[in-house]
Motif scaffolding. Structure first.
Motif, PDB file in Angstrom:
ATOM      1  N   GLY A  74       0.835  -1.212   0.000  1.00  0.00           N
ATOM      2  CA  GLY A  74       0.000   0.000   0.000  1.00  0.00           C
ATOM      3  C   GLY A  74       0.862   1.252   0.000  1.00  0.00           C
ATOM      4  O   GLY A  74       0.636   2.193  -0.780  1.00  0.00           O
ATOM      5  N   VAL A  75       1.869   1.242   0.862  1.00  0.00           N
ATOM      6  CA  VAL A  75       2.765   2.400   0.962  1.00  0.00           C
ATOM      7  C   VAL A  75       3.452   2.665  -0.373  1.00  0.00           C
ATOM      8  O   VAL A  75       3.538   3.815  -0.837  1.00  0.00           O
ATOM      9  CB  VAL A  75       3.827   2.161   2.068  1.00  0.00           C
ATOM     10  N   LEU A  76       3.904   1.602  -1.031  1.00  0.00           N
ATOM     11  CA  LEU A  76       4.657   1.789  -2.265  1.00  0.00           C
ATOM     12  C   LEU A  76       3.767   2.289  -3.403  1.00  0.00           C
ATOM     13  O   LEU A  76       4.220   3.063  -4.259  1.00  0.00           O
ATOM     14  CB  LEU A  76       5.393   0.507  -2.644  1.00  0.00           C
ATOM     15  N   VAL A  77       2.504   1.890  -3.425  1.00  0.00           N
ATOM     16  CA  VAL A  77       1.571   2.426  -4.433  1.00  0.00           C
ATOM     17  C   VAL A  77       1.462   3.938  -4.246  1.00  0.00           C
ATOM     18  O   VAL A  77       1.606   4.720  -5.198  1.00  0.00           O
ATOM     19  CB  VAL A  77       0.181   1.756  -4.305  1.00  0.00           C
ATOM     20  N   LEU A  78       1.249   4.347  -2.997  1.00  0.00           N
ATOM     21  CA  LEU A  78       1.140   5.787  -2.726  1.00  0.00           C
ATOM     22  C   LEU A  78       2.461   6.494  -3.027  1.00  0.00           C
ATOM     23  O   LEU A  78       2.476   7.619  -3.543  1.00  0.00           O
ATOM     24  CB  LEU A  78       0.726   6.019  -1.268  1.00  0.00           C
ATOM     25  N   ALA A  79       3.574   5.815  -2.744  1.00  0.00           N
ATOM     26  CA  ALA A  79       4.889   6.396  -3.026  1.00  0.00           C
ATOM     27  C   ALA A  79       5.062   6.604  -4.530  1.00  0.00           C
ATOM     28  O   ALA A  79       5.625   7.618  -4.979  1.00  0.00           O
ATOM     29  CB  ALA A  79       5.985   5.486  -2.478  1.00  0.00           C
ATOM     30  N   GLY A  80       4.564   5.645  -5.309  1.00  0.00           N
ATOM     31  CA  GLY A  80       4.634   5.770  -6.762  1.00  0.00           C
ATOM     32  C   GLY A  80       3.864   6.987  -7.247  1.00  0.00           C
ATOM     33  O   GLY A  80       4.321   7.746  -8.123  1.00  0.00           O
ATOM     34  N   ILE A  81       2.693   7.192  -6.648  1.00  0.00           N
ATOM     35  CA  ILE A  81       1.879   8.368  -7.015  1.00  0.00           C
ATOM     36  C   ILE A  81       2.633   9.651  -6.666  1.00  0.00           C
ATOM     37  O   ILE A  81       2.653  10.620  -7.441  1.00  0.00           O
ATOM     38  CB  ILE A  81       0.505   8.312  -6.298  1.00  0.00           C
ATOM     39  N   GLY A  83       5.767  10.021  -6.698  1.00  0.00           N
ATOM     40  CA  GLY A  83       6.772  10.178  -7.745  1.00  0.00           C
ATOM     41  C   GLY A  83       6.177  10.844  -8.983  1.00  0.00           C
ATOM     42  O   GLY A  83       6.772  11.771  -9.562  1.00  0.00           O
ATOM     43  N   LEU A  84       4.984  10.382  -9.369  1.00  0.00           N
ATOM     44  CA  LEU A  84       4.323  10.968 -10.547  1.00  0.00           C
ATOM     45  C   LEU A  84       4.048  12.455 -10.329  1.00  0.00           C
ATOM     46  O   LEU A  84       4.216  13.280 -11.233  1.00  0.00           O
ATOM     47  CB  LEU A  84       3.003  10.244 -10.814  1.00  0.00           C
ATOM     48  N   LEU A  85       3.607  12.780  -9.120  1.00  0.00           N
ATOM     49  CA  LEU A  85       3.322  14.194  -8.818  1.00  0.00           C
ATOM     50  C   LEU A  85       4.595  15.029  -8.925  1.00  0.00           C
ATOM     51  O   LEU A  85       4.577  16.175  -9.388  1.00  0.00           O
ATOM     52  CB  LEU A  85       2.739  14.332  -7.400  1.00  0.00           C
ATOM     53  N   ALA A  86       5.716  14.444  -8.503  1.00  0.00           N
ATOM     54  CA  ALA A  86       6.984  15.173  -8.497  1.00  0.00           C
ATOM     55  C   ALA A  86       7.460  15.491  -9.914  1.00  0.00           C
ATOM     56  O   ALA A  86       8.272  16.389 -10.129  1.00  0.00           O
ATOM     57  CB  ALA A  86       8.047  14.377  -7.741  1.00  0.00           C
ATOM     58  N   HIS A  92       4.987  19.030  -4.949  1.00  0.00           N
ATOM     59  CA  HIS A  92       3.758  18.237  -4.787  1.00  0.00           C
ATOM     60  C   HIS A  92       4.085  16.802  -4.407  1.00  0.00           C
ATOM     61  O   HIS A  92       3.428  16.203  -3.554  1.00  0.00           O
ATOM     62  CB  HIS A  92       2.935  18.265  -6.081  1.00  0.00           C
ATOM     63  N   GLY A  93       5.106  16.270  -5.035  1.00  0.00           N
ATOM     64  CA  GLY A  93       5.523  14.900  -4.687  1.00  0.00           C
ATOM     65  C   GLY A  93       6.009  14.817  -3.251  1.00  0.00           C
ATOM     66  O   GLY A  93       5.629  13.915  -2.501  1.00  0.00           O
ATOM     67  N   VAL A  94       6.848  15.806  -2.888  1.00  0.00           N
ATOM     68  CA  VAL A  94       7.369  15.834  -1.532  1.00  0.00           C
ATOM     69  C   VAL A  94       6.233  15.950  -0.517  1.00  0.00           C
ATOM     70  O   VAL A  94       6.203  15.232   0.510  1.00  0.00           O
ATOM     71  CB  VAL A  94       8.387  16.995  -1.364  1.00  0.00           C
ATOM     72  N   ALA A  95       5.262  16.803  -0.827  1.00  0.00           N
ATOM     73  CA  ALA A  95       4.121  16.981   0.082  1.00  0.00           C
ATOM     74  C   ALA A  95       3.387  15.657   0.274  1.00  0.00           C
ATOM     75  O   ALA A  95       2.997  15.293   1.386  1.00  0.00           O
ATOM     76  CB  ALA A  95       3.175  18.048  -0.454  1.00  0.00           C
ATOM     77  N   MET A  96       3.239  14.932  -0.820  1.00  0.00           N
ATOM     78  CA  MET A  96       2.524  13.651  -0.730  1.00  0.00           C
ATOM     79  C   MET A  96       3.316  12.659   0.146  1.00  0.00           C
ATOM     80  O   MET A  96       2.729  11.946   0.972  1.00  0.00           O
ATOM     81  CB  MET A  96       2.358  13.079  -2.128  1.00  0.00           C
ATOM     82  N   LEU A  97       4.635  12.645  -0.018  1.00  0.00           N
ATOM     83  CA  LEU A  97       5.454  11.750   0.822  1.00  0.00           C
ATOM     84  C   LEU A  97       5.326  12.123   2.294  1.00  0.00           C
ATOM     85  O   LEU A  97       5.225  11.255   3.165  1.00  0.00           O
ATOM     86  CB  LEU A  97       6.931  11.814   0.404  1.00  0.00           C
ATOM     87  N   LEU A  98       5.340  13.431   2.557  1.00  0.00           N
ATOM     88  CA  LEU A  98       5.219  13.871   3.947  1.00  0.00           C
ATOM     89  C   LEU A  98       3.876  13.442   4.523  1.00  0.00           C
ATOM     90  O   LEU A  98       3.794  12.996   5.679  1.00  0.00           O
ATOM     91  CB  LEU A  98       5.400  15.391   4.046  1.00  0.00           C
ATOM     92  N   ALA A  99       2.832  13.540   3.706  1.00  0.00           N
ATOM     93  CA  ALA A  99       1.501  13.119   4.177  1.00  0.00           C
ATOM     94  C   ALA A  99       1.521  11.617   4.485  1.00  0.00           C
ATOM     95  O   ALA A  99       0.958  11.150   5.482  1.00  0.00           O
ATOM     96  CB  ALA A  99       0.452  13.438   3.117  1.00  0.00           C
ATOM     97  N   ALA A 129      13.149  10.747   2.930  1.00  0.00           N
ATOM     98  CA  ALA A 129      12.344  10.500   1.721  1.00  0.00           C
ATOM     99  C   ALA A 129      12.203  11.789   0.914  1.00  0.00           C
ATOM    100  O   ALA A 129      12.348  11.801  -0.317  1.00  0.00           O
ATOM    101  CB  ALA A 129      10.972   9.941   2.112  1.00  0.00           C
ATOM    102  N   ALA A 130      11.938  12.908   1.615  1.00  0.00           N
ATOM    103  CA  ALA A 130      11.751  14.186   0.914  1.00  0.00           C
ATOM    104  C   ALA A 130      13.046  14.611   0.214  1.00  0.00           C
ATOM    105  O   ALA A 130      13.038  14.992  -0.969  1.00  0.00           O
ATOM    106  CB  ALA A 130      11.313  15.261   1.920  1.00  0.00           C
ATOM    107  N   LEU A 131      14.173  14.509   0.934  1.00  0.00           N
ATOM    108  CA  LEU A 131      15.456  14.892   0.337  1.00  0.00           C
ATOM    109  C   LEU A 131      15.795  13.997  -0.846  1.00  0.00           C
ATOM    110  O   LEU A 131      16.250  14.458  -1.890  1.00  0.00           O
ATOM    111  CB  LEU A 131      16.578  14.813   1.384  1.00  0.00           C
ATOM    112  N   ALA A 132      15.549  12.699  -0.675  1.00  0.00           N
ATOM    113  CA  ALA A 132      15.873  11.756  -1.745  1.00  0.00           C
ATOM    114  C   ALA A 132      15.044  12.060  -2.988  1.00  0.00           C
ATOM    115  O   ALA A 132      15.565  12.077  -4.112  1.00  0.00           O
ATOM    116  CB  ALA A 132      15.622  10.326  -1.269  1.00  0.00           C
ATOM    117  N   LEU A 133      13.766  12.318  -2.787  1.00  0.00           N
ATOM    118  CA  LEU A 133      12.913  12.606  -3.951  1.00  0.00           C
ATOM    119  C   LEU A 133      13.345  13.912  -4.627  1.00  0.00           C
ATOM    120  O   LEU A 133      13.432  13.984  -5.859  1.00  0.00           O
ATOM    121  CB  LEU A 133      11.435  12.674  -3.532  1.00  0.00           C
ATOM    122  N   ALA A 134      13.630  14.924  -3.798  1.00  0.00           N
ATOM    123  CA  ALA A 134      14.056  16.207  -4.365  1.00  0.00           C
ATOM    124  C   ALA A 134      15.350  16.035  -5.163  1.00  0.00           C
ATOM    125  O   ALA A 134      15.500  16.582  -6.270  1.00  0.00           O
ATOM    126  CB  ALA A 134      14.251  17.232  -3.240  1.00  0.00           C
TER     127      ALA A 134
END
Ligand SMILES: Nc1nc2c(c(=O)[nH]1)N[C@H]1C(S)=C(S)[C@@H](COP(=O)(O)O)O[C@H]1N2
Ligand SMILES: [Mo]
Length: 499
Positions: A74-81, A83-86, A92-99, A129-134
């Protein structure tokens, strides 16, 4: 499509990096605060009991792995989303990860007795996670503008992947070493043992102490090593001929009402007068309560217990359930079980030799039949039914000791578990009459008894013998038997030389 997949992968990778490092941080502090486990526990708590029981029935001991796996999915599906937002906007992607991490934070902080400190792993997960995505997003954007960009992306992917893997693996290794015996808080027994009276330890020099300290307790098992079993990952499965399979975690077991009993354990390999016997105070759950949870079927005549490594011990079901204090133990003399003696959980059944009753590092109780399953020692032709034979041992003086003529205190221990305890001990010098020894205090019928006899030793070589009589009226047999196949018998006799 390809770029979408790339961004989904970045979201997943960034999240795994955060979760992996958080897992490591949680492992060195409190594993329960690891984001995935915290969410998993929250899911368990929120699941209605019938659904939980269905999961245990359906998945058995794999239920925990399946739960953690589902949470991860479940977490990874949301994580994928995320990524798409980013892809459009990094924030937006970072915000989603924080949520996403905030959900774990809520799961952590709503656990009973949690404090702000428990949020540290979640905060680590969020930051990483936020730093890695950024980082991944920045490097990916530069791929399209410069030629050097490709290298930057590969470095970012490599570093985050390594961090995620190292964090996850190291976290698992560290937590396996945790929840060691010294980390366990034992529950207070619902049914405590009365205080053990002071023994003859000081009064009779050389006598076996009334209570055996854990460090001096005999150890007999088939292992070359001392097994390291983590209480964290431990489960007990009760299966076989049962109405419903039961799976318990260490915490589940600790939450059950406990009894405390003074029981003397004896090894079938102990020869007459030998050292493989010890008295301790055991804390555990009555075996009967555990069997009642599972509901024993009517075919079973054997409890086959299995240790963490697959070693098996068989116990006659009728003896284990005849009302004696058969227990599944977590405590020994007021401490968690030492690793040598079965940490985290072992069986103790009074009156039966250890090889058919005292399974250490216990993980499974299978209700089965002697016809269907053979345990380790059964395959090696040892008896399946082996009650402990009553015996008196002379601790002092030692065999062949040189003594001065005059007052000599002869002393030792005797045991007659599940036979009404030791009613009397008698001593014989050479071929004289049997003389009553004085008994030490009574620690209960399943506990050994110290004894001593004052002897006026005369010069010369003398043979000392001792024998016990049980509370049930049985006098210890003089018939000599070797330990194989069901325990040694005969009297303990030794020679001393009086000058
Ligand atoms: N898993 C496991 N449990 C085991 C054994 C073993 O070899 N493996 N040995 C048994 C024997 S023969 C005895 S006498 C007791 C001894 O328990 P102790 O070593 O705590 O004194 O453990 C019993 N439990
Ligand atoms: Mo044993």
């Amino acid at each position: 499509m390809r770029t979408r997949l790339t961004w989904i992968a970045y979201g997943v990778l960034a999240t795994l990096t955060g979760i992996g490092l958080a897992h490591l941080v949680a492992a060195v502090t409190d594993r329960a605060n690891s984001p995935v486990l915290a969410v998993g526990s929250a899911v368990i708590d929120l699941t209605p009991t019938p659904a939980k029981e269905w999961a245990i029935r359906t998945f058995g001991s794999a239920d925990k792995a399946i739960l953690v796996g589902s949470v991860m999915a479940g977490v990874l599906v949301l994580a994928g989303i995320a990524g798409l937002l980013a892809r459009r906007r990094t924030r937006h992607g970072v915000a989603m990860l924080l949520a996403l991490v905030a959900i774990a934070g809520v799961a952590v902080i709503t656990r009973p007795e949690s404090s702000v400190i428990d949020l540290v792993p979640s905060v680590v997960a969020a930051l990483v996670a936020a730093l890695a995505l950024a980082w991944l997003a920045r490097e990916q954007s530069s791929v399209t503008t410069t030629d050097n960009g490709r290298r930057g992306v590969l470095v970012a992917i490599g570093v985050t992947t390594v961090l995620a893997a190292v964090g996850g693996v190291a976290g698992e290794v560290v937590s396996r070493l945790r929840l060691r015996p010294e980390d366990v808080t034992l529950p207070t027994p619902a049914d405590p043992a009365p205080p053990l009276p002071r023994g003859l330890d000081r009064q009779v020099p050389g006598i076996t102490p009334f209570r055996t300290p854990n460090g001096d307790f005999y150890r007999v098992d088939t292992r070359l090593d001392t097994p390291i079993v983590s209480a964290e990952d431990w489960t007990l499965i009760i299966d076989g001929d049962v109405q419903r399979e039961v799976v318990l975690t260490f915490d589940d077991l600790l939450a059950m009402p406990m009894i405390e009993r003074d029981i003397t354990l004896t090894c079938v390999s102990n020869s007459v007068g030998g050292p493989y016997v010890g008295g301790a105070r055991w804390l555990g759950v009555p075996l009967a309560d555990l069997l009642a949870r599972a509901g024993v079927g009517d075919r079973a005549d054997q409890i086959l217990s299995t240790d963490f490594d697959g070693m098996t011990i068989s116990t006659p079901l009728d003896l284990a359930t005849d009302g004696r204090d058969a227990m599944v133990c977590v405590g020994m003399n007021g401490e968690a079980l030492p690793r040598e003696h079965g940490f985290p959980v072992r069986m103790v059944i009074p009156g039966l030799y250890g090889f058919i009753s005292a399974t250490k590092w216990l993980t499974r109780l299978t209700l089965t039949t002697y016809a269907d399953r053979e345990a380790y020692w059964t395959k090696r032709d040892w008896a399946t039914d082996a009650p402990i034979k009553p015996s008196a041992r002379i601790d002092t003086p030692r065999g062949l000791e040189e003594l001065d003529a005059g007052d000599v205190v002869v002393g030792g221990v005797a045991w007659a578990q599940e036979r009404g305890g030791v009613a009397s001990v008698q001593v014989r010098i050479d071929d004289g009459d049997w003389q009553d020894a004085q008994l030490g205090p009574d620690g209960g019928d399943d506990y050994w008894r110290q004894w001593f006899y004052r002897w006026r030793a005369t010069s010369g070589s003398h043979r000392l013998s001792a024998r016990a009589t049980t509370g049930d009226g049985e006098v210890q047999t003089t018939d000599r038997a070797e330990p194989f196949p069901d325990g040694a018998s005969g009297l303990h006799e030794l020679i001393v030389n009086v000058g």
